[in-house]
Write a protein that holds these residues in place. Structure first.
Motif, PDB file in Angstrom:
ATOM      1  N   PRO A 420     100.592  37.713  87.814  1.00  0.00           N
ATOM      2  CA  PRO A 420     100.007  36.734  88.740  1.00  0.00           C
ATOM      3  C   PRO A 420      98.606  36.353  88.294  1.00  0.00           C
ATOM      4  O   PRO A 420      97.761  37.227  88.080  1.00  0.00           O
ATOM      5  CB  PRO A 420      99.993  37.485  90.082  1.00  0.00           C
ATOM      6  N   ARG A 421      98.355  35.065  88.118  1.00  0.00           N
ATOM      7  CA  ARG A 421      97.083  34.608  87.588  1.00  0.00           C
ATOM      8  C   ARG A 421      95.943  34.979  88.542  1.00  0.00           C
ATOM      9  O   ARG A 421      95.983  34.695  89.731  1.00  0.00           O
ATOM     10  CB  ARG A 421      97.104  33.100  87.354  1.00  0.00           C
ATOM     11  N   GLY A 422      94.924  35.654  87.982  1.00  0.00           N
ATOM     12  CA  GLY A 422      93.751  36.025  88.758  1.00  0.00           C
ATOM     13  C   GLY A 422      93.883  37.321  89.537  1.00  0.00           C
ATOM     14  O   GLY A 422      92.929  37.760  90.168  1.00  0.00           O
ATOM     15  N   ARG A 423      95.065  37.939  89.507  1.00  0.00           N
ATOM     16  CA  ARG A 423      95.239  39.166  90.295  1.00  0.00           C
ATOM     17  C   ARG A 423      94.487  40.336  89.672  1.00  0.00           C
ATOM     18  O   ARG A 423      93.942  41.179  90.392  1.00  0.00           O
ATOM     19  CB  ARG A 423      96.731  39.496  90.403  1.00  0.00           C
ATOM     20  N   PHE A 424      94.453  40.396  88.337  1.00  0.00           N
ATOM     21  CA  PHE A 424      93.830  41.515  87.647  1.00  0.00           C
ATOM     22  C   PHE A 424      92.524  41.074  86.990  1.00  0.00           C
ATOM     23  O   PHE A 424      92.419  39.974  86.446  1.00  0.00           O
ATOM     24  CB  PHE A 424      94.774  42.086  86.578  1.00  0.00           C
ATOM     25  N   VAL A 425      91.558  41.981  87.051  1.00  0.00           N
ATOM     26  CA  VAL A 425      90.258  41.763  86.413  1.00  0.00           C
ATOM     27  C   VAL A 425      90.053  42.867  85.387  1.00  0.00           C
ATOM     28  O   VAL A 425      90.153  44.054  85.706  1.00  0.00           O
ATOM     29  CB  VAL A 425      89.100  41.776  87.436  1.00  0.00           C
ATOM     30  N   VAL A 426      89.772  42.477  84.155  1.00  0.00           N
ATOM     31  CA  VAL A 426      89.547  43.441  83.074  1.00  0.00           C
ATOM     32  C   VAL A 426      88.182  43.159  82.450  1.00  0.00           C
ATOM     33  O   VAL A 426      87.854  41.998  82.173  1.00  0.00           O
ATOM     34  CB  VAL A 426      90.651  43.344  81.999  1.00  0.00           C
ATOM     35  N   VAL A 427      87.407  44.215  82.241  1.00  0.00           N
ATOM     36  CA  VAL A 427      86.115  44.089  81.565  1.00  0.00           C
ATOM     37  C   VAL A 427      86.280  44.567  80.124  1.00  0.00           C
ATOM     38  O   VAL A 427      86.748  45.678  79.882  1.00  0.00           O
ATOM     39  CB  VAL A 427      85.020  44.908  82.282  1.00  0.00           C
ATOM     40  N   ILE A 428      85.929  43.698  79.186  1.00  0.00           N
ATOM     41  CA  ILE A 428      85.963  44.028  77.760  1.00  0.00           C
ATOM     42  C   ILE A 428      84.520  44.248  77.300  1.00  0.00           C
ATOM     43  O   ILE A 428      83.667  43.371  77.497  1.00  0.00           O
ATOM     44  CB  ILE A 428      86.630  42.916  76.925  1.00  0.00           C
ATOM     45  N   ASP A 429      84.278  45.379  76.682  1.00  0.00           N
ATOM     46  CA  ASP A 429      82.914  45.791  76.317  1.00  0.00           C
ATOM     47  C   ASP A 429      82.793  45.994  74.807  1.00  0.00           C
ATOM     48  O   ASP A 429      83.081  47.093  74.309  1.00  0.00           O
ATOM     49  CB  ASP A 429      82.570  47.089  77.050  1.00  0.00           C
ATOM     50  N   ALA A 493      86.553  45.766  88.686  1.00  0.00           N
ATOM     51  CA  ALA A 493      87.593  45.563  87.680  1.00  0.00           C
ATOM     52  C   ALA A 493      88.739  46.548  87.850  1.00  0.00           C
ATOM     53  O   ALA A 493      88.563  47.661  88.359  1.00  0.00           O
ATOM     54  CB  ALA A 493      86.994  45.691  86.276  1.00  0.00           C
ATOM     55  N   ASN A 494      89.914  46.133  87.388  1.00  0.00           N
ATOM     56  CA  ASN A 494      91.079  47.028  87.353  1.00  0.00           C
ATOM     57  C   ASN A 494      91.063  47.927  86.121  1.00  0.00           C
ATOM     58  O   ASN A 494      91.692  48.993  86.126  1.00  0.00           O
ATOM     59  CB  ASN A 494      92.371  46.209  87.353  1.00  0.00           C
ATOM     60  N   ALA A 495      90.368  47.480  85.082  1.00  0.00           N
ATOM     61  CA  ALA A 495      90.319  48.268  83.850  1.00  0.00           C
ATOM     62  C   ALA A 495      89.048  47.918  83.085  1.00  0.00           C
ATOM     63  O   ALA A 495      88.561  46.777  83.143  1.00  0.00           O
ATOM     64  CB  ALA A 495      91.545  48.019  82.974  1.00  0.00           C
ATOM     65  N   PHE A 496      88.538  48.915  82.376  1.00  0.00           N
ATOM     66  CA  PHE A 496      87.343  48.753  81.539  1.00  0.00           C
ATOM     67  C   PHE A 496      87.698  49.262  80.139  1.00  0.00           C
ATOM     68  O   PHE A 496      88.127  50.406  79.980  1.00  0.00           O
ATOM     69  CB  PHE A 496      86.173  49.548  82.122  1.00  0.00           C
TER      70      PHE A 496
END
Length: 601
Positions: A420-429, A493-496
């Protein structure tokens, strides 16, 4: 508590710059350490040095000209010699690998200036962070002793009459760039073509520096014809460069530059670089006060169905359409003052090319396709160059343009339906950045450049799958650890995912492979999903999924992992890092692993 300033006893020496230092010899650490950072503040006459591990510096004062020589035992620089010029009493600071286990820093004063060695103060903030307080320079009022003969030419420091020192070389989209300690003297080389498929360039009075690497290169000009090149030291201070070329190729030429020379086909126009600016340029390990260096766009050339865009540093860009025009926006970039607009002729796939400096850090290139032509998209050639692929209505089909979706692999299938578009937030570092280059490895490759390129592509692939991506950095900026964590926490975020490149001693090129980390006591599911995806997609050694107390994964509240994508000091991994296609594969694999995690697999 900070340690007090200490005065070190110096002996005044009249010798060559790179003679072995005899004063203040102290014990070397058992393991090699890296020089992480240095900076000189001429206004306060203070030099700061930071190394990876504890170090005991040693120093002496050398005359004719006056130089303060500081040796760092057990420290590996991991790159060619670094020089930074200054105006005023301090003329230059040079950093080089003196021997395999010693990095040397030389502060050279302008003619007529000297310092009192008894007034030099060292202060150990920590065991690996030192401040050197230099006394105010003084005008010399006494004559100095006669200097001894110069050092052997195999050492990093060379007088103008000594042999030319070849520091490194690399291939770009058009030819080979050879970096030296000074411009190539006139009449110091010969070019011959003993066979139609071979060019030989013989450099007289020249040498390779002690840690020169690599000696063999390969390039595909505009992605097509392959050229192999080899550089070898000959006897009697001579270096030979051999090019294995297509028998139909034109002759090749040597074009001098301020920092070396380029080797290109005779039909390739090379614009000599402008003279160096009066202000000091940032070094490989830049001073903290220096701004992020901009990439200079040196070439925009149209050849056949490809438009070449080339800079002098890593290119960071995005693309899109503005009405009927295709826009390429280059960040942290500036146009070369000598850049010429490509000439469009009848039958060209483009009807118009426009480029402009939007602001002091952004360049825009606008392309209008000609009738019956379309723009497929960019294809990277190297960190410093890419081509925009063009196609005519009657041209044979080409490979799918970038950007592309993350492909399924043999062991990991995409979700049964899009996320689903926009449901998950992921931070890329992407790790490190700015004045912190991270690990510096074979051929001078820098961790901060590699992981930024991979991270930006991971973000691109995830966004195409409906994932909202937040980057901790999208350019070469200095960012501490705590703000990276804060970005992830604010985003909920859901994941980092923190992306890094590993390193060990330059003496261990046999150590290669993938390591993926999770915080102790936390779930390893995200780490395992990414690790397995990479192993199923790339040919890379498996060093396992491990737990570790890295700050960014220990202090984030969401599922977090730190991926060490390979060793910049490893022979296998370093070669892969220099391959744009391999970096794209790594980015796809990381993105696929994240998608697997988010979809519950």
């Amino acid at each position: 508590m900070d340690q007090p300033w200490r005065s070190w006893q110096f002996r005044a020496v009249v010798s060559c710059l790179w003679a072995p230092a005899a004063a203040l010899v102290m014990a070397q650490p058992a393991l090699a350490s890296r020089l992480q950072f240095w900076r000189l503040n001429p206004a306060t006459n203070q030099l700061e040095i930071r190394t990876e591990r504890a170090v005991q510096p040693r120093a002496e004062l050398v005359y004719n000209p006056t130089r303060l020589v500081i040796d760092l035992p057990g420290v590996v620089l991991g790159s060619p010699q670094i020089s930074q010029n200054y105006s005023g009493a301090i003329r230059q600071v040079r950093v080089a690998q003196f021997d395999p286990q010693t990095t040397r820093i030389v502060v050279e004063y302008a003619a007529g200036f000297t310092i009192d060695p008894q007034q030099v103060r060292f202060r150990g903030i920590t065991a690996n962070n030192w401040l050197v307080q230099l006394p105010p320079p003084q005008q010399q009022t006494v004559s100095l002793p006669t200097p001894t003969p110069p050092s052997p030419p195999s050492t990093p420091s060379v007088t103008p009459t000594g042999s030319l020192q070849i520091r490194s070389w690399r291939a770009d989209a058009t030819g080979f760039l050879v970096l030296t300690d000074r411009p190539l003297p006139e009449g110091s080389y010969t070019i011959r073509r003993p066979r139609r498929d071979r060019i030989e360039i013989l450099l007289s009075n020249s040498e390779l520096i002690r840690n020169f690497s690599p000696r063999r290169l390969e390039l595909r000009r505009f992605g097509r014809d392959r050229v192999r090149a080899e550089m070898r030291a000959q006897g009697n201070r001579q270096v030979q460069i051999t090019l294995d070329i297509d028998p139909q190729d034109a002759d090749w030429q040597v074009t001098p530059r301020n920092d070396g020379f380029v080797i290109v086909p005779s039909t390739t126009a090379i614009t000599p670089p402008p003279p160096p600016p009066p202000l000091p340029r940032p070094s490989v390990i830049p001073p903290a006060s220096a701004q992020t260096p901009l990439t200079t766009i040196q070439r925009i050339d149209l050849g056949g169905r490809e438009l070449l865009i080339q800079g002098d540093r890593t290119l960071f860009y995005n693309v899109g359409w503005e009405g009927n025009r295709y826009r390429i926006r280059l960040r942290q970039a500036q146009l070369d003052s000598n850049l010429r607009e490509p000439r469009l002729v009848t039958g060209s796939p483009l009807s118009n090319i426009e480029f402009r400096q939007e602001d002091n850090q952004t360049v825009s290139i606008l392309l209008t396709p000609a009738p019956n032509f379309r723009i497929l998209g960019p294809r990277p050639l190297s960190a410093e160059a890419f081509v925009v692929q063009l196609q005519g209505a009657n041209d044979p089909p080409r490979s799918t343009p970038t950007p592309i979706d993350v492909p399924p692999t043999a062991t990991t299938q995409p979700p049964s339906q899009p996320l689903p578009r926009g449901r998950f937030v992921v931070v890329i570092d992407p790790g490190h950045g700015g004045r912190d280059p991270g690990a510096v490895g074979i051929g001078g490759i820098r961790e901060k450049d590699i992981v930024l390129d991979i991270g930006l592509q991971v973000a691109q692939f995830l966004q195409q799958q409906g994932v909202q991506v937040i980057m901790t950095r999208t350019s070469d900026i200095d960012l501490d650890l705590a703000p990276r964590v804060a970005i992830a926490e604010r985003a909920r975020a859901n994941a980092f995912v923190s992306i890094h490149a590993n390193a060990i001693s330059m003496a261990r090129p046999d150590v290669n492979g993938l390591e993926t980390y999770f915080a102790p006591g936390r779930s390893s599911r995200l780490a395992a999903a990414i690790h397995n995806s990479i192993l199923s997609s790339l040919n890379i050694r498996d060093r396992g999924v491990r737990s570790a107390r890295f700050y960014v994964i220990r202090n984030t509240s969401m599922d977090s992992t730190l991926v060490e994508t390979g060793f910049v000091t490893g022979a296998e991994d370093a070669a892969n890092f220099q391959n744009p296609a391999w970096r794209t594969q790594m980015a796809r694999a990381i993105a696929q692993g994240i998608l697997n995690f988010l979809s519950g697999r």
